[in-house]
Structure formats: structure tokens, C-alpha cells
Design a protein around this motif. Structure first.
Motif, PDB file in Angstrom:
ATOM      1  N   LYS A  65       0.954  -1.614  -0.192  1.00 22.42           N
ATOM      2  CA  LYS A  65      -0.136  -0.166   0.202  1.00 22.42           C
ATOM      3  C   LYS A  65       0.874   1.039  -0.427  1.00 22.42           C
ATOM      4  O   LYS A  65       0.103   2.525  -0.435  1.00 22.42           O
ATOM      5  CB  LYS A  65      -1.119   0.379   1.600  1.00 22.42           C
ATOM      6  N   GLU A  66       2.285   1.435   0.198  1.00 23.40           N
ATOM      7  CA  GLU A  66       2.819   2.449   0.473  1.00 23.40           C
ATOM      8  C   GLU A  66       3.196   2.907  -0.988  1.00 23.40           C
ATOM      9  O   GLU A  66       3.827   4.563  -1.229  1.00 23.40           O
ATOM     10  CB  GLU A  66       3.421   2.640   1.301  1.00 23.40           C
ATOM     11  N   MET A  67       3.424   2.008  -2.464  1.00 27.52           N
ATOM     12  CA  MET A  67       4.698   2.106  -3.400  1.00 27.52           C
ATOM     13  C   MET A  67       3.520   3.416  -4.109  1.00 27.52           C
ATOM     14  O   MET A  67       2.768   3.566  -4.412  1.00 27.52           O
ATOM     15  CB  MET A  67       4.314   1.322  -4.324  1.00 27.52           C
ATOM     16  N   PHE A 112      10.377   7.191  -1.319  1.00 26.01           N
ATOM     17  CA  PHE A 112       8.806   8.224  -1.756  1.00 26.01           C
ATOM     18  C   PHE A 112       7.879   6.749  -1.121  1.00 26.01           C
ATOM     19  O   PHE A 112       8.169   5.500  -1.506  1.00 26.01           O
ATOM     20  CB  PHE A 112       8.666   7.775  -3.060  1.00 26.01           C
ATOM     21  N   ARG A 113       7.324   6.948  -0.349  1.00 26.42           N
ATOM     22  CA  ARG A 113       6.434   6.154   0.420  1.00 26.42           C
ATOM     23  C   ARG A 113       5.364   6.476   1.138  1.00 26.42           C
ATOM     24  O   ARG A 113       4.655   7.872   1.447  1.00 26.42           O
ATOM     25  CB  ARG A 113       6.377   5.183   1.888  1.00 26.42           C
ATOM     26  N   HIS A 114       3.821   5.791  -0.211  1.00 20.80           N
ATOM     27  CA  HIS A 114       2.771   6.937   0.269  1.00 20.80           C
ATOM     28  C   HIS A 114       1.666   6.326   1.656  1.00 20.80           C
ATOM     29  O   HIS A 114       0.969   5.119   1.979  1.00 20.80           O
ATOM     30  CB  HIS A 114       1.856   6.461  -0.837  1.00 20.80           C
ATOM     31  N   GLU A 115       2.536   6.572   2.439  1.00 23.99           N
ATOM     32  CA  GLU A 115       1.725   6.898   4.362  1.00 23.99           C
ATOM     33  C   GLU A 115       0.789   7.576   4.708  1.00 23.99           C
ATOM     34  O   GLU A 115       0.791   9.320   3.698  1.00 23.99           O
ATOM     35  CB  GLU A 115       2.845   6.854   5.426  1.00 23.99           C
ATOM     36  N   ARG A 116      -0.019   8.178   5.814  1.00 26.01           N
ATOM     37  CA  ARG A 116      -0.523   8.588   6.068  1.00 26.01           C
ATOM     38  C   ARG A 116       0.161   9.765   6.635  1.00 26.01           C
ATOM     39  O   ARG A 116       1.200   9.713   7.615  1.00 26.01           O
ATOM     40  CB  ARG A 116      -1.129   8.707   7.136  1.00 26.01           C
ATOM     41  N   GLY A 120       7.599  12.968  12.040  1.00 28.67           N
ATOM     42  CA  GLY A 120       8.239  11.419  11.267  1.00 28.67           C
ATOM     43  C   GLY A 120       7.802  10.565  10.538  1.00 28.67           C
ATOM     44  O   GLY A 120       8.701   9.200  10.735  1.00 28.67           O
ATOM     45  N   ARG A 121       6.630  10.848  10.113  1.00 26.66           N
ATOM     46  CA  ARG A 121       6.899  10.044   8.916  1.00 26.66           C
ATOM     47  C   ARG A 121       5.737  10.624   7.448  1.00 26.66           C
ATOM     48  O   ARG A 121       4.359  11.171   7.832  1.00 26.66           O
ATOM     49  CB  ARG A 121       5.218   9.086   9.119  1.00 26.66           C
ATOM     50  N   TYR A 122       6.766  10.861   6.493  1.00 24.42           N
ATOM     51  CA  TYR A 122       6.184  11.779   5.628  1.00 24.42           C
ATOM     52  C   TYR A 122       6.411  10.635   4.212  1.00 24.42           C
ATOM     53  O   TYR A 122       6.632   9.875   4.049  1.00 24.42           O
ATOM     54  CB  TYR A 122       7.735  12.924   5.012  1.00 24.42           C
TER      55      TYR A 122
HETATM   56 MG    MG Z   1       6.998   1.946   7.610  1.00 23.82          MG
END
Ligand code: MG
Ligand code: ATP
Length: 429
Positions: A65-67, A112-116, A120-122
Motif C-alpha cells: 500500500k505504500e509505493m 517515497f512511500r504513500h503513508e499517512r 516523523g512520517r512523510y
Molecule cells: Mg514503515
């Protein structure tokens, strides 16, 4: 403002106010890499999607889910790199760097990660990465950990972080553990969240890496992979511990530590802090002996780690002693002839005085407004070139950080004054 275009959520501008901190971190890292004999490798930011699927693993947070994946104009599926190891291994295989030789490599760059997005999380973040290839024994694992410890020490962060280590063994050992883990989790299926239920058959070890607070007790009481390790894996792990003891690096063995990527085996480690809330891991790594063969090459042992720069920057906010790189001097140019001569005078100074940081007033302005800009630049000295100074071949000097009155010195005399100022600001060690 309604029509201005804004940056993508989770992708941040790193503005001049904080770049000194970034440069400090990267500078310390580069120097350490030289000190330990590691070489830089520069890699593409985009790779074939298949590379990440095969190396990171299909059933992981990142791949599921993050790519950032897209088709390019030829219809090939490409992905913005979510981490650096896959591309590094791909490059080493492709360039024949693994056959009968060892490599100690490093890189720095955006991932690059499609996270919320949250503190500390981008979605675009940056890592310092280190990878080594061709070393089998625990000595290199220990070297990597020592290197990361020294990095944190030289950044002044030792007091804020602690080291956790574990061993994930080899594939056969994980296989034996897996059966019992699945049986245990099935018994408690009502406590599993949706992701974990989906992973129960495909990738149960990943369930142990869950961030879901409601599942922590369940995870803590699960069968421990460490108990399934054979002699060789245990000896390797003991070897790492012995080396760490021998150099006085403190660590906690955490048998619950697993990593969110599929390729790890044997040693894994994390540097964690209590000072950044939930996003507490600032550095993470381990051994991944099976990855190279898995990507279709002759097998070779491998290990590495990555440091999240944003989280280090956030920790450094606790430190106020990082020097800004300010100009030594600001040159004011008042009047037509001074303006004409100013840039040439400044070029001469820069040519003759290595290390000089000199800002020249551009765009004119009254003496008063130029003086304000000089002050705002943070420079120590104002150098003043007005009509009078041009005629008399002098230059005015005003120390912006004391009350001393302005002085006029002959233009030939300015070099030695600036040299003395630089020596005073950066004493030779
Ligand atoms: Mg992670
Ligand atoms: P986390 O458990 O925090 O999600 P991870 O296991 O996904 O981390 P790795 O893939 O091991 O992280 O990446 C190594 C380091 O990169 C992390 O320890 C962290 O410092 C940093 N990092 C990972 N993802 C992000 C992100 N989205 N934003 C900022 N930093 C990140």
C-alpha cells in the motif's frame, strides 16, 4: 492565494532555516564513511516495479500500500524507490560488483512511500544508507552497528537513543517458527486486525511488526522466533554481541524485533528514541543474505542499515549549538563608481582568500538600508565602499557585532584583516 499551487501532501520543502542541520548531518556522515573506508554509490530514484516487489516482498506494508507506482509512456510499470537497498543490490549485480569481491557502500537521498503523513512520517523522506556485500561473519554486522553508533555519537545524540538487536535466523528456522506462530494467531483470531488476518497465511511474521496498539499484548506473547534458531544462527548472533561488548556499545536484546521487509535474515537492529513519539526508530538495518540470490544472481552475503534523516533532524532540534554558516563580511557599495568597482573588488578577495564567505550588496539602496541588510546577513564585518573610499583607495570597516567605530583602511590592507577574521572564526585544529 486561492490559485497558488502547493506542494504535495507529505512532501516537504527543506528551507534555508533548517538546511544547516541537514548539511551538518550529511557532513558528519560523509566523513565517517571515509574514515571507515566506504565508497559512495549514486542510484536512480525510479526503478522497475518488479524489483521492489521481488526484493521487499509482495506481502509487506511497503509493496501492498505504500509505493508510488505508475506506467511510463512505454507502458512499463515503474516505482519511485521506497528504500535504497533494492536498487543498490540491483546495481551491484548489474555491474558485476559482487563476483569474488567485497563492497562497502553508502548513499544519501530521497525515498517515497504513500503513508499517512504525520510527525516523523512523510511521503518523501530521506535516508542515509549503508550496504556491505561479500562478508559472511558477525564482524561486519558489528562494524555496521559501531558505525551507526559513532554517527549518532558525533551528532551528539547518544543520550537520546538506545540500540535493540535480534536475530531472525535463516529461512528454514523461520519456517519452523511460522507453523507455531500461525497456530497461535489462529487461536486468537478475534484479536487480529484486518491486515493481520489477511497476512495470517501469506506472511505471519509481519504481523509481529504491527503498529496496532491493540495487538501489542498478543504479539508479545507469541512464540519467539529466537527459540527456533539453530546452532549456526545462535553462534553468529553471539559473535555480534561479543564484538559489541568488546567495544563497549550498550544494547538490548529484543526478541520481538522483526523488520518490515522480507529480505532480512540473522542480525537485525534498530536505534530507537523515546523523544519522537510513535515514530521512534531513527536507524534500522540488518543482514539480508538471501536477497542477492533471490534477485537472480550468484549468492553473496549482505548487510546494511538506513537512517531516517528527518527523524535525526527532529532530534537535533534539542541541540542549539550547531553553527550557522554565516558570511564573514558584507560589502556595501554606495554610489555609481563604487557600484562599478564593488563586484570586481569582491571577486579579487574571493580569489586571494580561500574560505572567505563574502556577500555583496546587489540592487543598490541607501547606505542605511544596505547597512540593515549587512546586519541581517549575519556577517561579522561590514566592508564599505563609497565614493570617498573609491577616490582614496580605501575601504571602510565596521564590526557589526561590537560598538567599535567605523575605520578606514587602505584597500591593500583588507586581505590580512579578513584572513585574521577567518582564522579567528575557524581555528586550525
Ligand atoms: Mg514503515
Ligand atoms: P517504521 O517502522 O517507522 O514505519 P520502517 O520499518 O518502515 O519504519 P525502514 O524501511 O526500515 O522503516 O526505513 C529505515 C528508516 O527510515 C526508519 O527507521 C525511519 O527512520 C525512516 N523512515 C521510514 N519511513 C519513513 C517515512 N515515511 N518518513 C520518514 N522517515 C521514514
Amino acid at each position: 492565494m486561492a490559485n497558488t499551487i502547493q506542494a504535495i501532501r507529505g512532501m516537504n520543502d527543506i528551507l534555508p532555516g533548517v538546511t544547516p542541520r541537514w548539511q551538518f548531518i550529511e557532513g558528519v556522515f560523509r566523513q565517517l564513511m571515509q574514515a571507515y573506508g566506504y565508497n559512495e554509490i549514486r542510484l536512480p530514484i525510479v526503478e522497475k516495479t518488479e524489483l521492489f516487489k521481488r526484493s521487499i516482498g509482495e506481502v509487506t506494508d511497503i509493496v501492498e500500500k505504500e509505493m508510488y507506482t505508475f506506467d511510463d509512456r512505454n507502458g512499463d510499470s515503474l516505482t519511485l524507490r521506497p528504500e535504497g537497498t533494492a536498487g543498490c543490490v540491483r546495481a551491484c549485480i548489474e555491474n558485476g560488483m559482487l563476483h569474488n569481491q567485497t563492497q562497502r557502500l553508502w548513499y544519501v537521498g530521497p525515498m517515497f512511500r504513500h503513508e499517512r503523513p504525520q510527525k516523523g512520517r512523510y511521503r518523501q523522506f530521506h535516508q542515509l544508507g549503508v550496504e556491505v556485500f561479500g562478508f559472511e561473519g558477525p564482524d561486519i554486522d558489528a562494524e555496521l552497528i559501531m558505525l551507526s553508533a559513532r554517527l549518532l555519537k558525533e551528532l551528539g545524540l547518544s543520550e537520546l537513543v538506545r540500540l535493540e538487536i535480534n536475530s531472525l535466523g535463516i529461512a528454514e528456522e523461520r519456517q519452523a517458527h511460522r507453523q507455531q506462530l500461525v497456530a497461535y494467531l489462529e487461536q486468537h483470531i478475534e484479536q487480529l486486525d484486518e491486515d493481520s488476518r489477511r497476512r495470517l497465511q501469506s506472511n505471519p511474521l509481519r504481523i509481529l511488526d504491527t503498529k496496532n496498539p491493540a495487538m501489542q499484548t498478543l504479539v508479545e506473547q507469541a512464540p519467539r522466533l529466537f527459540d527456533f534458531l539453530g546452532e549456526e544462527s545462535r553462534a553468529h548472533f553471539q559473535g555480534v554481541c561479543d564484538y559489541l561488548d568488546s567495544v563497549g556499545i550498550a544494547y538490548q536484546v529484543n526478541h520481538r524485533l522483526v523488520r518490515g521487509l522480507d529480505y532480512y535474515s540473522k542480525t537485525v537492529f534498530e536505534w530507537v528514541t523515546e523523544h519522537l513519539g510513535a515514530q521512534g526508530t531513527v536507524c534500522a538495518g540488518g543482514r539480508f543474505d538471501a536477497l542477492i540470490e533471490h534477485l537472480g544472481s550468484k549468492p553473496a552475503p549482505a548487510a546494511g542499515f538506513a537512517v531516517g534523516i528527518e527523524r535525526i533532524v527532529a532530534l537535533l532540534e534539542e541541540r542549539t549549538d550547531i553553527p550557522d554558516v554565516l558570511p564573514h563580511a558584507y560589502l556595501l557599495v554606495a554610489g555609481d563608481s563604487a557600484q562599478r568597482q564593488g563586484l570586481a573588488l569582491a571577486e579579487g578577495l574571493r580569489q586571494r582568500i580561500p574560505g572567505l564567505r563574502l556577500q555583496v550588496n546587489c540592487g543598490g539602496g541607501s547606505f542605511k538600508s544596505q547597512m540593515k541588510r549587512a546586519d541581517k546577513s549575519g556577517a561579522r564585518l561590514a566592508l564599505i565602499l563609497g565614493e570617498e573610499e573609491v577616490q582614496q583607495q580605501t575601504i571602510g570597516i565596521k564590526d557589526l557585532r561590537t560598538d567599535q567605530p567605523q575605520q578606514a583602511v587602505p584597500q591593500q590592507g583588507i586581505d590580512s584583516i579578513l584572513r585574521a577574521l577567518i582564522a579567528e572564526a575557524e581555528p586550525a585544529v
